[in-house]
Motif scaffolding. Structure first.
Motif, mmCIF file in Angstrom:
data_model
loop_
_atom_site.group_PDB
_atom_site.id
_atom_site.type_symbol
_atom_site.label_atom_id
_atom_site.label_comp_id
_atom_site.label_asym_id
_atom_site.label_seq_id
_atom_site.Cartn_x
_atom_site.Cartn_y
_atom_site.Cartn_z
ATOM 1 N N TYR A 186 0.863 -1.169 0.000
ATOM 2 C CA TYR A 186 0.000 0.000 0.000
ATOM 3 C C TYR A 186 0.905 1.227 0.000
ATOM 4 O O TYR A 186 2.100 1.123 0.269
ATOM 5 C CB TYR A 186 -0.898 0.020 1.235
ATOM 6 C CG TYR A 186 -2.022 -0.989 1.194
ATOM 7 C CD1 TYR A 186 -1.764 -2.351 1.305
ATOM 8 C CD2 TYR A 186 -3.345 -0.580 1.063
ATOM 9 C CE1 TYR A 186 -2.795 -3.275 1.264
ATOM 10 C CE2 TYR A 186 -4.393 -1.501 1.029
ATOM 11 C CZ TYR A 186 -4.104 -2.845 1.130
ATOM 12 O OH TYR A 186 -5.128 -3.764 1.094
ATOM 13 N N GLU B 35 -3.588 3.868 0.199
ATOM 14 C CA GLU B 35 -4.271 3.205 -0.896
ATOM 15 C C GLU B 35 -3.559 1.920 -1.292
ATOM 16 O O GLU B 35 -2.339 1.784 -1.149
ATOM 17 C CB GLU B 35 -4.361 4.127 -2.122
ATOM 18 C CG GLU B 35 -3.040 4.509 -2.732
ATOM 19 C CD GLU B 35 -3.193 5.345 -4.008
ATOM 20 O OE1 GLU B 35 -4.325 5.748 -4.350
ATOM 21 O OE2 GLU B 35 -2.162 5.598 -4.666
ATOM 22 N N ALA C 287 -3.484 -2.101 -8.505
ATOM 23 C CA ALA C 287 -4.278 -0.892 -8.692
ATOM 24 C C ALA C 287 -4.147 -0.457 -10.145
ATOM 25 O O ALA C 287 -3.092 -0.632 -10.770
ATOM 26 C CB ALA C 287 -3.789 0.211 -7.759
#
Length: 115
Positions: A37, A46, A60
């Protein structure tokens, strides 16, 4: 308890590369998922990428095609190869292991990408 120690952060110019490492120790028997993250200043932490023990990966959208997560199960270590870095990738990067309903985090490693 699981202890996580990250390394490999630093300062790099846009377009450059860095490789992060995270070594797990402690209660590491049958760790399944290991992940990364990041948290930029003023923003929430995130998700970046995760990898299961069998090799399945998730990324992501913002890092797909640029970052690659891998792991060495024998060394209980997860890696994040970051290529084509952008200034917006600047953040503290944290290693994560979800385990028995809890999340374990490393201390974080700073990645700074200059334009």
């Amino acid at each position: 308890q699981v202890q996580l120690v990250e390394s490999g952060g630093g300062l790099v110019q846009a377009g450059g590369s860095l490789r992060l490492s995270c070594a797990a120790s402690g209660d590491i028997f049958s760790i399944n998922v290991m992940g990364w993250y990041r948290q930029a200043p003023g923003k929430q932490r995130e998700f970046v990428a995760r990898i299961a023990s069998g090799g399945n990966t998730n990324y992501a959208d913002s890092v797909k095609g640029r970052f690659t997560i891998s792991r060495d199960n024998a060394k209980n270590t997860v890696y994040l190869q970051m290529n084509s870095l952008k200034p917006e990738d600047t953040a503290v990067y944290y290693c994560n292991v979800p385990r028995y309903g809890a999340d374990y985090w490393g201390q974080g490693t700073q990645v700074t990408v200059s334009s």
